[in-house]
Design a protein around this motif. Structure first.
Motif, PDB file in Angstrom:
ATOM      1  N   ASN A   1      15.842  16.957 -25.736  1.00 19.95           N
ATOM      2  CA  ASN A   1      15.049  17.973 -26.311  1.00 19.95           C
ATOM      3  C   ASN A   1      14.267  18.399 -25.413  1.00 19.95           C
ATOM      4  OD1 ASN A   1      15.378  15.996 -28.720  1.00 19.95           O
ATOM      5  ND2 ASN A   1      15.841  17.893 -29.377  1.00 19.95           N
ATOM      6  N   SER A   2      13.288  17.506 -24.408  1.00 21.59           N
ATOM      7  CA  SER A   2      12.553  17.986 -23.336  1.00 21.59           C
ATOM      8  C   SER A   2      12.919  17.017 -22.121  1.00 21.59           C
ATOM      9  CB  SER A   2      11.300  17.635 -23.839  1.00 21.59           C
ATOM     10  OG  SER A   2      10.949  16.173 -24.289  1.00 21.59           O
ATOM     11  N   VAL A   3      12.639  17.432 -20.754  1.00 16.88           N
ATOM     12  CA  VAL A   3      12.663  16.981 -19.771  1.00 16.88           C
ATOM     13  C   VAL A   3      11.329  17.126 -18.898  1.00 16.88           C
ATOM     14  CG1 VAL A   3      13.960  17.139 -17.515  1.00 16.88           C
ATOM     15  CG2 VAL A   3      15.050  17.433 -19.727  1.00 16.88           C
ATOM     16  N   ALA A   4      10.970  16.044 -17.914  1.00 13.68           N
ATOM     17  CA  ALA A   4      10.111  16.210 -17.026  1.00 13.68           C
ATOM     18  C   ALA A   4      10.781  16.257 -15.662  1.00 13.68           C
ATOM     19  CB  ALA A   4       9.061  15.064 -17.407  1.00 13.68           C
ATOM     20  N   TRP A   5      10.209  17.037 -15.139  1.00 11.39           N
ATOM     21  CA  TRP A   5      10.940  17.418 -13.721  1.00 11.39           C
ATOM     22  C   TRP A   5       9.907  17.575 -12.620  1.00 11.39           C
ATOM     23  CZ3 TRP A   5      14.820  22.034 -13.242  1.00 11.39           C
ATOM     24  CH2 TRP A   5      15.648  21.806 -12.013  1.00 11.39           C
ATOM     25  N   ASN A   6       9.961  16.495 -11.962  1.00  6.26           N
ATOM     26  CA  ASN A   6       8.919  16.258 -10.656  1.00  6.26           C
ATOM     27  C   ASN A   6       9.425  16.835  -9.550  1.00  6.26           C
ATOM     28  OD1 ASN A   6       6.833  15.440 -12.345  1.00  6.26           O
ATOM     29  ND2 ASN A   6       7.754  13.184 -12.109  1.00  6.26           N
ATOM     30  N   PHE A   7       9.347  18.253  -9.163  1.00  5.90           N
ATOM     31  CA  PHE A   7       9.655  18.735  -8.061  1.00  5.90           C
ATOM     32  C   PHE A   7       9.181  18.110  -6.642  1.00  5.90           C
ATOM     33  CE2 PHE A   7      10.080  21.862 -11.613  1.00  5.90           C
ATOM     34  CZ  PHE A   7      11.492  22.117 -11.147  1.00  5.90           C
ATOM     35  N   HIS A   8       7.993  17.750  -6.484  1.00  9.03           N
ATOM     36  CA  HIS A   8       7.333  17.237  -5.416  1.00  9.03           C
ATOM     37  C   HIS A   8       8.059  15.845  -4.973  1.00  9.03           C
ATOM     38  CE1 HIS A   8       4.537  15.830  -8.914  1.00  9.03           C
ATOM     39  NE2 HIS A   8       4.764  14.440  -7.976  1.00  9.03           N
ATOM     40  N   LYS A   9       8.892  15.192  -5.938  1.00  7.53           N
ATOM     41  CA  LYS A   9       9.299  14.004  -5.663  1.00  7.53           C
ATOM     42  C   LYS A   9      10.666  14.185  -4.999  1.00  7.53           C
ATOM     43  CE  LYS A   9       7.201  11.127  -9.427  1.00  7.53           C
ATOM     44  NZ  LYS A   9       7.539  10.465 -10.533  1.00  7.53           N
ATOM     45  N   TRP A  10      11.246  15.073  -5.014  1.00  4.94           N
ATOM     46  CA  TRP A  10      12.780  15.082  -4.366  1.00  4.94           C
ATOM     47  C   TRP A  10      13.171  16.707  -4.036  1.00  4.94           C
ATOM     48  CZ3 TRP A  10      17.390  12.014  -6.601  1.00  4.94           C
ATOM     49  CH2 TRP A  10      18.194  11.778  -5.758  1.00  4.94           C
ATOM     50  N   SER A  11      12.482  17.507  -4.289  1.00  2.00           N
ATOM     51  CA  SER A  11      12.909  18.961  -4.043  1.00  2.00           C
ATOM     52  C   SER A  11      12.292  19.578  -2.856  1.00  2.00           C
ATOM     53  CB  SER A  11      12.716  19.946  -5.134  1.00  2.00           C
ATOM     54  OG  SER A  11      13.518  19.181  -6.130  1.00  2.00           O
ATOM     55  N   ALA A  12      11.514  18.586  -2.116  1.00  2.66           N
ATOM     56  CA  ALA A  12      10.719  19.000  -0.688  1.00  2.66           C
ATOM     57  C   ALA A  12       9.717  19.963  -1.139  1.00  2.66           C
ATOM     58  CB  ALA A  12      11.661  19.675   0.163  1.00  2.66           C
ATOM     59  N   VAL A  13       9.127  19.964  -2.388  1.00  2.00           N
ATOM     60  CA  VAL A  13       8.082  20.988  -2.934  1.00  2.00           C
ATOM     61  C   VAL A  13       6.519  20.077  -2.607  1.00  2.00           C
ATOM     62  CG1 VAL A  13       7.143  22.085  -4.598  1.00  2.00           C
ATOM     63  CG2 VAL A  13       9.346  22.409  -4.290  1.00  2.00           C
ATOM     64  N   PRO A  14       5.631  20.671  -1.860  1.00  2.00           N
ATOM     65  CA  PRO A  14       4.391  19.878  -1.836  1.00  2.00           C
ATOM     66  C   PRO A  14       3.738  19.548  -2.986  1.00  2.00           C
ATOM     67  CG  PRO A  14       4.582  21.891  -0.504  1.00  2.00           C
ATOM     68  CD  PRO A  14       5.633  21.979  -1.327  1.00  2.00           C
ATOM     69  N   ILE A  15       3.207  18.507  -2.821  1.00  2.00           N
ATOM     70  CA  ILE A  15       2.333  17.849  -4.281  1.00  2.00           C
ATOM     71  C   ILE A  15       1.514  18.901  -4.524  1.00  2.00           C
ATOM     72  CG2 ILE A  15       0.721  16.181  -4.894  1.00  2.00           C
ATOM     73  CD1 ILE A  15       2.341  14.093  -3.299  1.00  2.00           C
ATOM     74  N   GLN A  16       0.824  19.049  -5.968  1.00  2.00           N
ATOM     75  CA  GLN A  16       1.720  18.567  -7.022  1.00  2.00           C
ATOM     76  C   GLN A  16       2.414  19.746  -7.646  1.00  2.00           C
ATOM     77  OE1 GLN A  16      -0.880  16.687  -9.588  1.00  2.00           O
ATOM     78  NE2 GLN A  16       0.557  16.699 -11.449  1.00  2.00           N
ATOM     79  N   CYS A  17       3.559  19.598  -8.155  1.00  2.00           N
ATOM     80  CA  CYS A  17       4.409  20.491  -8.688  1.00  2.00           C
ATOM     81  C   CYS A  17       5.485  19.873  -9.436  1.00  2.00           C
ATOM     82  CB  CYS A  17       5.135  21.341  -7.514  1.00  2.00           C
ATOM     83  SG  CYS A  17       6.087  22.746  -8.240  1.00  2.00           S
ATOM     84  N   SER A  18       5.050  19.864 -10.967  1.00  2.00           N
ATOM     85  CA  SER A  18       6.040  19.322 -12.075  1.00  2.00           C
ATOM     86  C   SER A  18       6.179  20.182 -13.078  1.00  2.00           C
ATOM     87  CB  SER A  18       5.284  17.924 -12.687  1.00  2.00           C
ATOM     88  OG  SER A  18       5.239  17.021 -11.351  1.00  2.00           O
ATOM     89  N   ALA A  19       7.163  20.123 -13.901  1.00  2.00           N
ATOM     90  CA  ALA A  19       7.412  21.002 -15.036  1.00  2.00           C
ATOM     91  C   ALA A  19       7.975  20.004 -16.159  1.00  2.00           C
ATOM     92  CB  ALA A  19       8.840  21.924 -14.478  1.00  2.00           C
ATOM     93  N   PHE A  20       7.524  20.760 -17.102  1.00  2.00           N
ATOM     94  CA  PHE A  20       7.850  20.213 -18.658  1.00  2.00           C
ATOM     95  C   PHE A  20       8.736  21.178 -19.392  1.00  2.00           C
ATOM     96  CE2 PHE A  20       6.941  19.359 -23.206  1.00  2.00           C
ATOM     97  CZ  PHE A  20       7.475  18.157 -23.285  1.00  2.00           C
TER      98      PHE A  20
END
Length: 270
Positions: free
Chosen positions: A88-107
């Motif tokens: 139903n929902s996903v927390a996706w942390n782009f800064h952990k593996w997508s080479a995006v600078p901290i902080q960048c997460s999506a809910f």
């Protein structure tokens, strides 16, 4: 914390679906409402993936919200948004593996408008409905952060520059490098893997000093092994040579071990 119910995991750290359903049933019998199941696509320490399809079936059967914490840039998110969706929902942390600078997460939720319904305050000093333009573009009331910095801009620029293919290659290279590290640990004397294979790019291992090699793995032996990682890390930090994380995992009875998470796309296997 009193309302959090722990679910037993298997030998590699995955949530046990049978135990999950038992816990949901017990919660219902007690007169409480099971609100949400928290699944993982790449756990923090061991990097294991829960059996999302089985967990999803159980959640749908009992009408429980399924949330998944995703560490994989693409595979995990795609698995969660198959139709019908697993989560139903996903927390996706782009800064952990997508080479995006901290902080960048999506809910991300699978119900359009849900975040706005839960979060909007319709503050009249910010979001007047009688402006001369289409007020659907006033997205501040639809987000959690409202007027704070637009962290998603970093993601948009990265995605625009690399594209789907480029971001996928970041993940592929991480797995290649993790596989290389695993192979080196298997073939180098003095190293003992926590698990012989990996699902994510978390590679966990113990270093066995010469004085303890070939000895029976008694509780005393493991107690000595638990002292090794902190001492090695201390020496590395004092010399400024390297920085590697270590930790115990008491739920599995593991003493201190090193944990390397391979994700730097600039690294190449030799």
């Amino acid at each position: 914390m009193e309302n959090v119910v722990r679910v037993q995991t298997d030998d590699i750290g995955r949530m046990d679906p049978n135990e999950l359903e038992k816990q949901i049933i017990e919660v219902k019998k007690s007169g409480r409402v099971p609100l949400m199941v928290m699944a993982s696509a790449g756990t923090t320490v061991l990097g294991t993936f829960d059996q999302l399809d089985l967990i999803s079936d159980i959640c749908k059967k009992h009408n429980v919200w399924m949330h998944t914490d995703v560490s994989d840039s693409f595979t995990g998110i795609i698995r969660n948004w198959d139709y019908p969706p697993l989560s139903n929902s996903v927390a996706w942390n782009f800064h952990k593996w997508s080479a995006v600078p901290i902080q960048c997460s999506a809910f991300v939720v699978n119900q359009k408008g849900l975040m706005e319904k839960c979060n909007a305050t319709s503050a009249e000093y910010l979001f007047q409905p009688d402006k001369f333009y289409d007020t659907s573009y006033d997205i501040g009331d639809k987000t959690i952060q409202c007027g704070r910095r637009v962290d998603v801009l970093k993601l948009w620029l990265m995605w625009k520059a690399r594209g789907d293919k480029g971001l996928g290659e970041v993940v592929d290279r991480s797995f290649e490098n993790a596989g290389y590290l695993l192979k080196k640990l298997k073939t180098t004397e003095g190293f003992k893997l926590v698990y012989p294979e990996f699902q994510c790019t978390n590679i966990s291992f113990w270093y066995i000093p010469p004085r303890l090699r070939g000895k029976p793995e008694t509780p005393e032996w493991w107690a000595e092994i638990g002292k090794v990682a902190p001492k090695i890390k201390e020496r590395m930090m004092m010399s400024g040579s390297c920085m590697i994380q270590y930790q115990p995992l008491s739920s599995k009875g593991f003493v201190n071990f090193f944990r390397v998470i391979v994700e730097n796309p600039a690294l190449w296997t030799c």
